[in-house]
Design an enzyme around this catalytic site. Structure first.
Site, PDB file in Angstrom:
ATOM      1  CB  CYS A 108      24.459 -43.183   4.628  1.00 42.24           C
ATOM      2  SG  CYS A 108      23.290 -42.330   3.578  1.00 42.24           S
ATOM      3  CD1 TRP A 146      28.844 -37.140   4.076  1.00 38.95           C
ATOM      4  CD2 TRP A 146      29.246 -38.769   5.551  1.00 38.95           C
ATOM      5  NE1 TRP A 146      27.630 -37.585   4.554  1.00 38.95           N
ATOM      6  CE2 TRP A 146      27.854 -38.579   5.459  1.00 38.95           C
ATOM      7  CE3 TRP A 146      29.734 -39.742   6.431  1.00 38.95           C
ATOM      8  CZ2 TRP A 146      26.947 -39.324   6.202  1.00 38.95           C
ATOM      9  CZ3 TRP A 146      28.825 -40.483   7.168  1.00 38.95           C
ATOM     10  CH2 TRP A 146      27.446 -40.276   7.049  1.00 38.95           C
ATOM     11  CB  VAL A 174      28.694 -32.057   1.645  1.00 41.42           C
ATOM     12  CG1 VAL A 174      29.610 -33.193   1.247  1.00 41.42           C
ATOM     13  CG2 VAL A 174      29.154 -30.748   1.016  1.00 41.42           C
ATOM     14  CB  THR A 175      23.933 -35.634   0.953  1.00 42.15           C
ATOM     15  OG1 THR A 175      23.687 -35.390  -0.429  1.00 42.15           O
ATOM     16  CG2 THR A 175      23.219 -34.616   1.811  1.00 42.15           C
ATOM     17  CD  GLU A 187      17.432 -38.252  -4.225  1.00 40.59           C
ATOM     18  OE1 GLU A 187      17.659 -37.239  -3.535  1.00 40.59           O
ATOM     19  OE2 GLU A 187      16.994 -39.320  -3.730  1.00 40.59           O
ATOM     20  CB  SER A 188      20.017 -42.779  -2.816  1.00 41.86           C
ATOM     21  OG  SER A 188      18.857 -42.413  -2.096  1.00 41.86           O
ATOM     22  CE1 TYR A 221      18.966 -39.822   9.240  1.00 45.05           C
ATOM     23  CE2 TYR A 221      17.468 -41.333   8.099  1.00 45.05           C
ATOM     24  CZ  TYR A 221      18.750 -40.974   8.493  1.00 45.05           C
ATOM     25  OH  TYR A 221      19.809 -41.769   8.167  1.00 45.05           O
TER      26      TYR A 221
HETATM   27  N1  LIG Z   1      18.323 -37.346  -0.934  1.00 48.80           N
HETATM   28  C1  LIG Z   1      19.572 -37.858  -0.606  1.00 48.80           C
HETATM   29  C2  LIG Z   1      19.762 -37.837   0.882  1.00 48.80           C
HETATM   30  C3  LIG Z   1      21.084 -38.363   1.287  1.00 48.80           C
HETATM   31  C4  LIG Z   1      21.422 -37.983   2.725  1.00 48.80           C
HETATM   32  O1  LIG Z   1      20.714 -37.176   3.365  1.00 48.80           O
HETATM   33  N2  LIG Z   1      22.514 -38.541   3.229  1.00 48.80           N
HETATM   34  C5  LIG Z   1      22.941 -38.220   4.577  1.00 48.80           C
HETATM   35  C6  LIG Z   1      23.589 -39.411   5.228  1.00 48.80           C
HETATM   36  S1  LIG Z   1      22.481 -40.647   5.752  1.00 48.80           S
HETATM   37  C7  LIG Z   1      24.003 -37.153   4.523  1.00 48.80           C
HETATM   38  O2  LIG Z   1      24.922 -37.235   3.733  1.00 48.80           O
HETATM   39  N3  LIG Z   1      23.892 -36.145   5.397  1.00 48.80           N
HETATM   40  C8  LIG Z   1      24.835 -35.082   5.508  1.00 48.80           C
HETATM   41  C9  LIG Z   1      24.133 -33.743   5.656  1.00 48.80           C
HETATM   42  O3  LIG Z   1      22.907 -33.751   5.665  1.00 48.80           O
HETATM   43  O4  LIG Z   1      24.806 -32.741   5.748  1.00 48.80           O
HETATM   44  C10 LIG Z   1      19.656 -39.271  -1.152  1.00 48.80           C
HETATM   45  O5  LIG Z   1      18.737 -40.081  -0.922  1.00 48.80           O
HETATM   46  O6  LIG Z   1      20.619 -39.546  -1.838  1.00 48.80           O
END
Ligand SMILES: N[C@@H](CCC(=O)N[C@@H](CS)C(=O)NCC(=O)O)C(=O)O
Length: 318
Positions: free
Chosen positions: A63, A96, A130-131, A147-148, A194
């Site tokens: 990621c 994940w 869930v990110t 949030e990164s 994306y």
């Molecule tokens: N805004 C979030 C986005 C994070 C994100 O979209 N991560 C992706 C992995 S690259 C994820 O966990 N996706 C799972 C999903 O969308 O359900 C950040 O920058 O922290």
């Protein structure tokens, strides 16, 4: 996704699109800030003081958003202050998961199998995606922030004397320029790839590809006369550009069909990728096997889960 704290809908990379078929990214919901004194940050609530061995990062090495946080943790020398767990690279039905794939970890505190369990542990009514990344507070047993963009900023300046402050990735004097580049790159490049990969029709795909390649032309131009995007020193803008660039040839070019050129075809960009990759500690945050396995595990785009053999990335070693 989780609905009222229960896993209710299997993972699909595209949770929402607009009426023109463009992929829409969801907003992050946990937005507290770690600060040196524990006072509240610009969003969220107070109570998250910078302390050694209190915070934990959950990441996936596929990621780019999570990898930003790993890069900043390295550059700010916070490895002994903030611990890390890595998920498996694959995106399965429950999103994940922890496990024993090489380079992945088991969940260390609760023996959870899925990241979604951390979300419902924090908020038993959580509804949403869930990110990763997740910044966890071991003391209050809750998510601080998911949030990164926030996390990299608090790792840069929220840890006071616990961090290496000889490096500042968001210095006052450069903030306007960093913000300008971040804003330009977020929509066109970081999220643009994306939007190409997850477009649900031809015109949304073509629109996204055009944005991606305009932004590569912008990067090539910007790097003609400087080592880093805003000048001589590495900043947040470089962290954000690098995580997308390093995944480009190996994942986006093939799987997301951003295939007008590879990033190695751009001389300035190639030199820049090598320059950042060579900074001590940065290559530890890049795992090409996880990147490849993870992206190509997206069944919606690659139903047979066949993982390509190439490309050859030996250019990074030279
Ligand atoms: N805004 C979030 C986005 C994070 C994100 O979209 N991560 C992706 C992995 S690259 C994820 O966990 N996706 C799972 C999903 O969308 O359900 C950040 O920058 O922290």
């Amino acid at each position: 996704m989780l609905i009222n704290g229960k896993w209710s809908k299997d993972f699909h990379p595209v949770q929402a699109s607009d009426k023109e078929g463009r992929f829409l990214r969801q907003s992050s919901q946990f937005r507290n800030w770690i600060t040196p004194s524990g006072s509240a940050g610009i969003t969220g609530k107070a109570g998250f003081a910078a302390e050694s061995d209190r915070y934990h990062l959950y990441v996936a090495l596929i990621c780019p958003w999570a990898s930003r946080t790993l890069m900043v943790r390295k550059l700010k020398k916070l490895e002994n202050i903030i611990s890390v767990s890595v998920t498996e690279p694959f995106l399965g039905p429950q999103c994940w998961a922890f496990g024993d794939y090489p380079g992945a970890d088991q969940e260390p505190f609760y023996d959870y199998h899925y990241v979604h369990q951390l979300y419902s542990h924090s908020d038993s009514n959580y509804t949403g995606q869930v990110t990763i990344p997740v910044l966890w507070d071991k003391k209050q047993q809750t998510i601080v922030n998911n949030e990164s963009a926030d996390i990299i900023r608090m790792l840069n300046n929220g840890f006071g004397e616990l961090a290496d402050n000889t490096i500042d990735l968001y210095p006052d004097s450069l903030q306007t320029e960093i913000d300008r580049i971040n804003n330009y790159l977020y929509d066109r490049f970081n999220n643009g790839v994306y939007q190409a990969g997850f477009a649900t029709n031809q015109s949304a795909y073509e629109e996204a590809v055009e944005k991606v390649f305009n932004s590569l032309a912008f990067l090539e131009q910007q790097l003609q006369d400087r080592k880093f995007l805003v000048g001589k020193q590495i900043t947040e803008a470089d962290i954000r550009a690098f995580v997308t660039l390093i995944r480009f040839d190996i994942a986006y070019y093939g799987l997301f069909k951003t295939n007008l050129a590879q990033v190695r075809d751009y001389p300035q960009i190639l030199a820049y990728i090598k320059r950042i990759y060579a900074i001590p500690g940065i290559s530890d945050t890049v795992n090409f096997d996880h990147i490849k396995q993870g992206y190509y595990s997206l069944k919606a785009l690659n139903p047979q889960s066949i993982v390509p053999k190439g490309p050859n990335l030996s250019y990074l070693q030279k």
